[in-house]
Design an enzyme around this catalytic site. Structure first.
Site, PDB file in Angstrom:
ATOM      1  N   GLU A 107       0.829  -1.215   0.000  1.00 56.56           N
ATOM      2  CA  GLU A 107       0.000   0.000   0.000  1.00 56.56           C
ATOM      3  C   GLU A 107       0.861   1.263   0.000  1.00 56.56           C
ATOM      4  O   GLU A 107       0.470   2.298  -0.521  1.00 56.56           O
ATOM      5  CB  GLU A 107      -0.930  -0.017   1.225  1.00 56.56           C
ATOM      6  CG  GLU A 107      -2.188   0.800   1.040  1.00 56.56           C
ATOM      7  CD  GLU A 107      -3.265   0.492   2.085  1.00 56.56           C
ATOM      8  OE1 GLU A 107      -4.456   0.564   1.721  1.00 56.56           O
ATOM      9  OE2 GLU A 107      -2.933   0.208   3.249  1.00 56.56           O
ATOM     10  N   HIS A 142       7.945 -26.806   0.427  1.00 57.90           N
ATOM     11  CA  HIS A 142       7.180 -27.884  -0.200  1.00 57.90           C
ATOM     12  C   HIS A 142       5.995 -27.338  -0.982  1.00 57.90           C
ATOM     13  O   HIS A 142       5.067 -28.068  -1.310  1.00 57.90           O
ATOM     14  CB  HIS A 142       6.704 -28.866   0.878  1.00 57.90           C
ATOM     15  CG  HIS A 142       7.850 -29.437   1.649  1.00 57.90           C
ATOM     16  ND1 HIS A 142       8.474 -30.616   1.298  1.00 57.90           N
ATOM     17  CD2 HIS A 142       8.531 -28.955   2.721  1.00 57.90           C
ATOM     18  CE1 HIS A 142       9.479 -30.847   2.141  1.00 57.90           C
ATOM     19  NE2 HIS A 142       9.527 -29.857   3.007  1.00 57.90           N
ATOM     20  N   LYS A 177     -13.948   2.240  -2.250  1.00 59.72           N
ATOM     21  CA  LYS A 177     -14.762   2.671  -1.106  1.00 59.72           C
ATOM     22  C   LYS A 177     -15.983   3.450  -1.588  1.00 59.72           C
ATOM     23  O   LYS A 177     -17.105   3.220  -1.132  1.00 59.72           O
ATOM     24  CB  LYS A 177     -13.941   3.583  -0.182  1.00 59.72           C
ATOM     25  CG  LYS A 177     -13.002   2.845   0.743  1.00 59.72           C
ATOM     26  CD  LYS A 177     -12.409   3.817   1.751  1.00 59.72           C
ATOM     27  CE  LYS A 177     -11.340   3.141   2.593  1.00 59.72           C
ATOM     28  NZ  LYS A 177     -10.588   4.076   3.420  1.00 59.72           N
TER      29      LYS A 177
HETATM   30  O1  PA5 Z   1      -3.104   1.729   6.224  1.00 67.15           O
HETATM   31  C1  PA5 Z   1      -4.181   2.286   6.123  1.00 67.15           C
HETATM   32  O2  PA5 Z   1      -4.284   3.522   6.138  1.00 67.15           O
HETATM   33  C2  PA5 Z   1      -5.442   1.484   6.002  1.00 67.15           C
HETATM   34  O3  PA5 Z   1      -5.179   0.126   5.934  1.00 67.15           O
HETATM   35  C3  PA5 Z   1      -6.353   1.728   7.204  1.00 67.15           C
HETATM   36  O4  PA5 Z   1      -5.696   1.313   8.373  1.00 67.15           O
HETATM   37  C4  PA5 Z   1      -7.677   0.974   7.042  1.00 67.15           C
HETATM   38  O5  PA5 Z   1      -8.301   1.362   5.860  1.00 67.15           O
HETATM   39  C5  PA5 Z   1      -8.596   1.242   8.229  1.00 67.15           C
HETATM   40  O6  PA5 Z   1      -8.834   2.610   8.364  1.00 67.15           O
HETATM   41  P1  PA5 Z   1      -9.483   3.186   9.687  1.00 67.15           P
HETATM   42  O7  PA5 Z   1      -8.510   2.997  10.795  1.00 67.15           O
HETATM   43  O8  PA5 Z   1      -9.726   4.643   9.411  1.00 67.15           O
HETATM   44  O9  PA5 Z   1     -10.760   2.428   9.933  1.00 67.15           O
END
Ligand code: PA5
Length: 468
Positions: free
Chosen positions: A295, A324, A437
């Site tokens: 990410e 394996h 989203k």
């Molecule tokens: O790394 C990130 O920013 C995301 O993985 C968030 O942690 C995830 O989308 C959850 O977001 P939030 O903590 O606002 O619910």
């Protein structure tokens, strides 16, 4: 102290698939550039989205330790279960720390043999999964730890609403005393809810994004509830952080790790980055690493706005299990991977393989230790990869304890910061996640998102291309 052995990433070991040692020579031009970058990161640490770099240092460290322990102390003895509701950066670290530092059988132990309540992490909207946890956890003796910086994440919000209902039905008005939320201290939907219903909260501090938040109360609270030494975790992170302020590339493990992976990725086509610990306890740190690396670095644009489509595909594997399963591909498939081993120095227990089996083919195992076998298999796999010119490196962890896991987390977070800067991208945003989203909001009928429903329906309309 964690060490990084990178000899097998160099052309001296893996021929044209490795880096010229000059690229990592401490006196070379490349090293001078890294020294400059280290100075920049040292100067900007703690600012903007680099707030996470100060989590293991004072004053944040004591503030968080005190706040987390205060809430954990209030909860002590009241709960048989703690259920974390969160997703992505609000769950993967919690899962990884628990798996690394408590026994795999933790939830099955008798209460007296466990340092805290049973831990469950619900990080998906799979109804069977949540229902199974609800079935086994009596609301009267269960604490729900809702982790959401924004409070708007659909998965976490949906689970929270279901859990709140279950708590209300079972314990009435006092439902909010069974919740500890970890969220933004000042703003956001979860903050509003917590203020309205008097829910106890701990902060996700400013400048700490989800995937960089495991060493904040996000990861510390559930760990402390389960008896993990969170001070030692932060101590390890701080020690690694200090090493990673060194401008000398050969003394700075995060800078070296990032340089190897970025150079092998961009110059040698090794765009798949495998993390393969030889210890079950570290397997789920691989999932945590996978989010961090994917990410943070998978970006369309660089910071000047140019289209670059950069990033690497993280792969979480486990030794010896995946010898394996995956190693056939790693040795004879496309030479597009770097394999990162994690080798553990000391285990809590060892088992000696008994003598007396009386089968000639298995005689070589008799009297040997399982650690000996594990280490031999790791070394043999390392050799096999070198023999087929597949670059690989080894992170040596002296022991899987809180200090060294803290070092490991810090190492990869700082390496991610370096890699982002080397690639010229913003490692702290995730713009591509937004489209999904918004489309979900449209599909679920959220006001203001109707046009997203139309877009989805137009793009994914009926076709004849289904095998029935
Ligand atoms: O790394 C990130 O920013 C995301 O993985 C968030 O942690 C995830 O989308 C959850 O977001 P939030 O903590 O606002 O619910």
């Amino acid at each position: 102290m964690l060490t990084l052995d990178y000899a097998n990433c160099l052309s001296t070991r893996v021929g044209p698939h490795g880096l010229d040692p000059a690229r990592v020579d401490p006196n070379g031009r490349q090293a001078q550039g890294i020294a400059e970058l280290t100075k920049q990161l040292n100067a900007s640490r703690g600012t903007g989205w680099q707030g996470w770099r100060e989590l293991a240092n004072e004053p944040m460290r004591s503030a968080h330790l005190n706040a987390v322990h205060a809430v954990a102390n209030q909860c002590e003895g009241r709960f048989d279960n703690i259920v974390v509701l969160g997703i992505g950066g609000s769950a993967l670290g919690n899962i990884a720390i628990q798996a690394a530092l408590n026994k795999p059988t933790y939830n099955l132990l008798d209460t007296a043999d466990r340092p805290g309540p049973r831990l469950f992490v619900v990080d998906n909207v799979d109804p069977d999964n949540l229902q199974a946890v609800l079935d086994i956890c009596d609301p009267k003796t269960t604490l729900y730890n809702v982790v959401s910086k924004s409070g708007e994440t659909a998965e976490t919000a949906a689970a929270f609403m279901i859990v709140r209902n279950a708590l209300q039905e079972r314990i009435g008005k006092k439902w909010s005393t069974h919740i500890v939320a970890i969220t933004d201290p000042a703003k956001g939907t979860m903050r509003t809810i917590c203020d309205q219903f008097g829910i106890d909260t701990l902060p996700v501090p400013d400048g700490v994004g989800g995937r960089f938040s495991v060493l904040s109360p996000v990861g510390l609270f559930s760990a402390a509830m389960c008896g993990i030494d969170i001070d030692a975790l932060l101590g390890g992170a701080q020690a690694m952080d200090k090493r990673c302020t060194n401008p000398d590339l050969t003394k700075n493990p995060a800078a070296m790790l990032a340089l190897l992976l970025v150079e092998l990725g961009t110059r040698k086509g090794k765009t798949n980055h495998v993390l393969m610990p030889y210890a079950n306890s570290l397997k789920l740190l691989g999932d945590w690493y996978a989010q961090l690396w994917a990410e943070s670095l998978g970006k369309k644009y660089d910071t000047t706005g140019e289209v670059v489509f950069t990033g690497f595909t993280p792969i979480s594997a486990l030794g010896t299990t995946d010898q394996h399963s995956q190693v056939q591909l790693y040795r004879e498939g496309p030479n597009d991977k770097v394999i990162g081993f994690v080798e553990v120095g000391e285990f809590d227990s060892d088992l000696t393989i008994p003598t007396g089996m009386g089968v000639e083919a298995l005689g070589y195992l008799e009297g040997k230790s399982m650690i000996g076998l594990l280490n031999a298999e790791k070394r043999a796999t390392e050799y096999a990869l070198v023999e087929s010119q597949r670059p690989n490196f080894t992170i040596k962890m002296p022991k899987v304890d809180a200090h060294h896991v803290g070092e490991f987390i810090s190492l990869w977070q700082i390496a991610t910061a370096y890699a982002g800067a080397m690639l010229g991208i913003d490692a702290y945003d995730q713009p591509a996640v937004e489209t999904g989203k918004k489309a979900t909001f449209g599909l679920m009928g959220r006001e203001g998102y109707a046009d997203w429903l139309t877009k989805v329906d137009e793009a994914l309309g009926e076709t004849p291309y289904t095998v029935k």
